[in-house]
Design an enzyme around this catalytic site. Structure first.
Site, PDB file in Angstrom:
ATOM      1  N   GLU A   1      -7.358  -7.467  -2.963  1.00 10.44           N
ATOM      2  CA  GLU A   1      -6.936  -6.062  -2.901  1.00 10.44           C
ATOM      3  C   GLU A   1      -8.171  -5.174  -2.760  1.00 10.44           C
ATOM      4  OE1 GLU A   1      -5.357  -3.997  -6.452  1.00 10.44           O
ATOM      5  OE2 GLU A   1      -3.757  -3.249  -5.159  1.00 10.44           O
TER       6      GLU A   1
ATOM      7  N   GLU B   1       2.267  -3.572 -14.183  1.00 15.93           N
ATOM      8  CA  GLU B   1       2.387  -3.327 -12.736  1.00 15.93           C
ATOM      9  C   GLU B   1       0.973  -3.350 -12.182  1.00 15.93           C
ATOM     10  OE1 GLU B   1       4.900  -3.060 -10.802  1.00 15.93           O
ATOM     11  OE2 GLU B   1       6.520  -2.768 -12.238  1.00 15.93           O
TER      12      GLU B   1
ATOM     13  N   CYS C   1      -0.534   0.992  -4.546  1.00 15.46           N
ATOM     14  CA  CYS C   1      -0.357  -0.440  -4.805  1.00 15.46           C
ATOM     15  C   CYS C   1       0.513  -1.073  -3.740  1.00 15.46           C
ATOM     16  CB  CYS C   1       0.178  -0.685  -6.204  1.00 15.46           C
ATOM     17  SG  CYS C   1       1.406   0.478  -6.686  1.00 15.46           S
TER      18      CYS C   1
ATOM     19  N   LYS D   1      -1.935   7.408 -22.471  1.00 17.88           N
ATOM     20  CA  LYS D   1      -3.365   7.357 -22.166  1.00 17.88           C
ATOM     21  C   LYS D   1      -3.525   7.276 -20.647  1.00 17.88           C
ATOM     22  CE  LYS D   1      -7.277   4.955 -21.254  1.00 17.88           C
ATOM     23  NZ  LYS D   1      -7.673   5.907 -20.205  1.00 17.88           N
TER      24      LYS D   1
ATOM     25  N   GLY E   1      -2.227  -0.672 -13.416  1.00 15.25           N
ATOM     26  CA  GLY E   1      -3.657  -0.606 -13.116  1.00 15.25           C
ATOM     27  C   GLY E   1      -4.104  -1.867 -12.399  1.00 15.25           C
ATOM     28  N   GLY E   2      -5.378  -2.185 -12.548  1.00 15.83           N
ATOM     29  CA  GLY E   2      -5.954  -3.336 -11.859  1.00 15.83           C
ATOM     30  C   GLY E   2      -5.601  -4.656 -12.549  1.00 15.83           C
TER      31      GLY E   2
HETATM   32  O1  TXE Z   1      -7.986   0.571 -12.960  1.00 20.74           O
HETATM   33  P1  TXE Z   1      -8.007   0.031 -14.420  1.00 20.74           P
HETATM   34  P2  TXE Z   1      -9.027   1.527 -12.254  1.00 20.74           P
HETATM   35  C1  TXE Z   1      -6.683  -1.444  -8.892  1.00 20.74           C
HETATM   36  C2  TXE Z   1      -7.471  -1.077  -7.698  1.00 20.74           C
HETATM   37  C3  TXE Z   1      -8.618  -0.326  -8.279  1.00 20.74           C
HETATM   38  C4  TXE Z   1      -8.864  -1.107  -9.532  1.00 20.74           C
HETATM   39  C5  TXE Z   1      -9.578  -0.384 -10.601  1.00 20.74           C
HETATM   40  O2  TXE Z   1      -7.904  -2.231  -7.041  1.00 20.74           O
HETATM   41  O3  TXE Z   1      -9.724  -0.288  -7.452  1.00 20.74           O
HETATM   42  O4  TXE Z   1      -7.561  -1.435  -9.963  1.00 20.74           O
HETATM   43  O5  TXE Z   1      -8.970   0.885 -10.829  1.00 20.74           O
HETATM   44  C6  TXE Z   1      -7.059   1.827 -18.656  1.00 20.74           C
HETATM   45  N1  TXE Z   1      -7.493  -1.512 -22.518  1.00 20.74           N
HETATM   46  N2  TXE Z   1      -5.612  -0.537  -9.149  1.00 20.74           N
HETATM   47  O6  TXE Z   1     -10.411   1.428 -12.732  1.00 20.74           O
HETATM   48  O7  TXE Z   1      -9.386  -0.145 -14.891  1.00 20.74           O
HETATM   49  C7  TXE Z   1      -7.803   2.811 -17.773  1.00 20.74           C
HETATM   50  O8  TXE Z   1      -8.503   3.753 -18.540  1.00 20.74           O
HETATM   51  C8  TXE Z   1      -6.484  -0.668 -22.200  1.00 20.74           C
HETATM   52  C9  TXE Z   1      -4.359  -0.946  -8.652  1.00 20.74           C
HETATM   53  O9  TXE Z   1      -8.447   2.865 -12.292  1.00 20.74           O
HETATM   54  O10 TXE Z   1      -7.080  -1.114 -14.447  1.00 20.74           O
HETATM   55  C10 TXE Z   1      -6.650   3.399 -16.979  1.00 20.74           C
HETATM   56  O11 TXE Z   1      -5.936   4.340 -17.765  1.00 20.74           O
HETATM   57  N3  TXE Z   1      -6.511   0.146 -21.144  1.00 20.74           N
HETATM   58  C11 TXE Z   1      -3.248  -0.189  -9.252  1.00 20.74           C
HETATM   59  C12 TXE Z   1      -5.777   2.183 -16.729  1.00 20.74           C
HETATM   60  O12 TXE Z   1      -6.138   1.252 -17.763  1.00 20.74           O
HETATM   61  C13 TXE Z   1      -7.585   0.108 -20.342  1.00 20.74           C
HETATM   62  C14 TXE Z   1      -3.478   1.245  -9.496  1.00 20.74           C
HETATM   63  C15 TXE Z   1      -6.017   1.520 -15.367  1.00 20.74           C
HETATM   64  O13 TXE Z   1      -7.402   1.265 -15.247  1.00 20.74           O
HETATM   65  C16 TXE Z   1      -8.659  -0.762 -20.597  1.00 20.74           C
HETATM   66  C17 TXE Z   1      -4.800   1.505  -9.989  1.00 20.74           C
HETATM   67  C18 TXE Z   1      -8.581  -1.587 -21.733  1.00 20.74           C
HETATM   68  N4  TXE Z   1      -9.553  -2.443 -22.043  1.00 20.74           N
HETATM   69  C19 TXE Z   1      -5.803   0.626  -9.809  1.00 20.74           C
HETATM   70  N5  TXE Z   1      -9.583  -0.586 -19.628  1.00 20.74           N
HETATM   71  C20 TXE Z   1      -2.006  -0.395  -8.457  1.00 20.74           C
HETATM   72  N6  TXE Z   1      -1.907  -1.507  -7.725  1.00 20.74           N
HETATM   73  O14 TXE Z   1      -1.128   0.447  -8.505  1.00 20.74           O
HETATM   74  C21 TXE Z   1      -9.107   0.345 -18.792  1.00 20.74           C
HETATM   75  N7  TXE Z   1      -7.910   0.789 -19.232  1.00 20.74           N
END
Ligand code: TXE
Length: 495
Positions: A382, A249, A283, A174, A227-228
């Site tokens: 961050e 991560e 990140c 996903k 992700g976040g």
């Molecule tokens: O991340 P999300 P987003 C941080 C960075 C950024 C913030 C938000 O600060 O501004 O996160 O980014 C999926 N159950 N990083 O919105 O929301 C979502 O669809 C399961 C740091 O992109 O965390 C996506 O595929 N999955 C980071 C993934 O999770 C869910 C890199 C990440 O989304 C979900 C990226 C749920 N309930 C963002 N909700 C790094 N440090 O490398 C969302 N997702």
């Protein structure tokens, strides 16, 4: 006409009846890149069922044969590197050299994991009993979910997919919604390489629907998430209800420490690349510069002078230093942080959205530098954008104290010519990664990647340890004595 893509389930691209759709856009121009299915919980259920069905045969496929498939995928990606690299840049906005780098990292890691098919080492361990042989073997976990962000739209998925495949798992992937087109291309590469039906499935759609359904389903035993922090915490907590392995991560607030004896020219190149590469959306991006007071003024003057030469614009133009940020959401969030910074710190450079001409079509923000005391929000949270917080310190000890006083611990760096201090920093910096005389970015696939504190929950990706996330260890005892032998219990029943 926007090209439409389906879900990849059980080896076929399918569009469910009455499917709702979403589009991705080029963040430099807002042009549409593709249209994708908003997957439902039903779609996730079908993808998991396909993965479950494919699992026994994939598990039974010899690991070196699984490796052959990965090599084929790497080979195909190599042939299409420039096309896929351009796609990364078009959909995510990083400059073309980095778009190509994203794909190269994928190729490197897939090849590295292909070799793992001829290792997947276990251990042999002596028994305390005679005529008994003890060993461990690695076994796949079953159906795994790979949930990925948008900032490395091919590399992060491949880090997960290649490690999971070589280990013998089947996958539901996903991706982040705003880089769904890159995700389709990642899956196509494996499809072209001959991945058996059901071994790799793709369900695009929102985190709230597709992500939640994956986390909730008891058939998914392992979740690999990048992700976040807030989303990661939520996935971790909900995964725990099902006693799943959840590998996280998450974010970083990565410092470069610049000591008074550093090679300032070298550090200048490093800080520029670390802070403003990928528009700060890595990140491992350098988001804090902790500078010894003896070189503070000189370094900042040189840094801002270099930024005057820096071009922000079309990421497909090889001369561009920095492209747009990845989305309207990213732009809004970064500008909010810049507004906070203006309240609590001294704006030294940039600090605004770029407007006029081609800038008006995309999400462009100036490279931004704040001079701040340690402890402000911009020095601790961050931001994930082209915003660098610079903090003045008087000593090495103070620099380390400041570097460590954040919730994250992914990457870190020190510039110094003092070898003793460099080695001390390796010990002292609370981070999963420490660079000496290099910026905080620059991971290599053959080395572990991950962090401490809120950056994750202890796992590592990449390197030979990448397979740990995706394998169970089975311990095997072979007793060839032809009689019952009892460990820990004396033969004569005595003490
Ligand atoms: O991340 P999300 P987003 C941080 C960075 C950024 C913030 C938000 O600060 O501004 O996160 O980014 C999926 N159950 N990083 O919105 O929301 C979502 O669809 C399961 C740091 O992109 O965390 C996506 O595929 N999955 C980071 C993934 O999770 C869910 C890199 C990440 O989304 C979900 C990226 C749920 N309930 C963002 N909700 C790094 N440090 O490398 C969302 N997702």
């Amino acid at each position: 006409m926007t090209e439409e893509f389906g879900l990849f389930i059980g080896g076929a691209w399918t569009v469910p009846p009455n499917a709702r759709r979403f589009e991705t856009i080029n963040p430099a121009t807002r042009e549409s890149v593709g249209s994708f299915v908003s997957g439902t919980a039903d779609d996730v259920g079908r993808a998991i069922a396909a993965a479950e069905k494919a699992f026994p045969d994939w598990k039974a496929t010899p690991a070196p044969k699984r490796g052959d498939l990965l090599l084929e995928a790497a080979h195909r990606l190599k042939e299409r590197k420039s096309e896929v690299g351009r796609l990364v840049t078009r959909e995510m906005g990083k400059v073309i050299a980095e778009g190509l780098g994203d794909v190269q990292e994928s190729i490197d890691f897939i090849e590295y994991m292909a070799g793992e098919g001829r290792r997947l080492f276990g251990e042999t361990v002596p028994s305390e009993l005679r005529s008994k042989f003890c060993l461990t073997v690695r076994q796949p976990k079953g159906v795994v979910a790979c949930i990925t962000p948008w900032n490395f739209p091919t590399a992060i998925p491949n880090w997960k997919i290649a490690a999971a495949l070589i280990s013998g798992n089947t996958i539901v992937f996903k991706p982040a919604s705003n880089t769904a087109r890159c995700a389709v291309e990642v899956v196509r590469i494996y499809e072209e390489a001959g991945v058996p039906p059901g071994v790799l499935n793709l369900v695009t759609g929102s985190g709230g629907v597709v992500g939640n359904a994956l986390v909730a389903d008891p058939r998914v035993r392992t979740i690999s998430f990048t992700g976040g922090v807030e989303t990661g915490r939520d996935v971790y907590v909900r995964g725990a209800q099902g006693l799943k392995m959840v590998h996280l991560e998450l974010g970083g607030k990565n410092p470069v420490i610049l000591m008074e004896d550093a090679d300032l020219g070298l550090a200048l190149d490093g800080v520029l690349f670390g802070a403003f590469g990928t528009s700060g959306q890595r990140c491992t991006a350098t988001s804090r510069l902790i500078v010894h007071e003896a070189v503070y003024d000189e370094f900042l003057d040189r840094l801002t002078a270099r930024l005057d030469q820096f071009t922000v614009g079309d990421p497909l133009d090889p001369k561009t230093g920095m492209g747009p940020v990845a989305s309207a959401d990213q732009e809004r969030k970064i500008l909010e942080y810049i507004a906070v910074g203006k309240q609590e710190a001294r704006l030294r450079y940039g600090g605004a959205k770029l407007t006029g001409g081609a800038y008006d079509r995309g999400f462009f923000i100036q490279p931004t530098i704040f001079e701040t005391k340690h402890g402000t929000r911009i020095s601790k949270e961050e931001i994930f954008g082209p915003v660098l917080s610079v903090i003045r310190v008087g000593s090495y000890d103070e620099a380390v104290r400041v570097a460590n006083d954040v919730d994250f611990g992914l990457s870190s760096s020190i510039y110094t010519r003092d070898v003793n201090r460099a080695f001390r920093a390796m010990d002292d910096l609370e981070a999963g990664i420490t660079y000496i005389n290099a910026p905080t970015i620059g991971a290599e696939v053959q080395l572990p990647f991950g962090g401490v504190k809120n950056t994750g929950n202890g796992g590592r990706e990449a390197g030979s340890v990448a397979i740990e996330e995706f394998t169970e260890i089975k311990t095997v005892f072979v007793d060839f004595s032809s009689r019952l032998q009892k460990a820990q219990i004396e033969e004569d029943g005595g003490e």
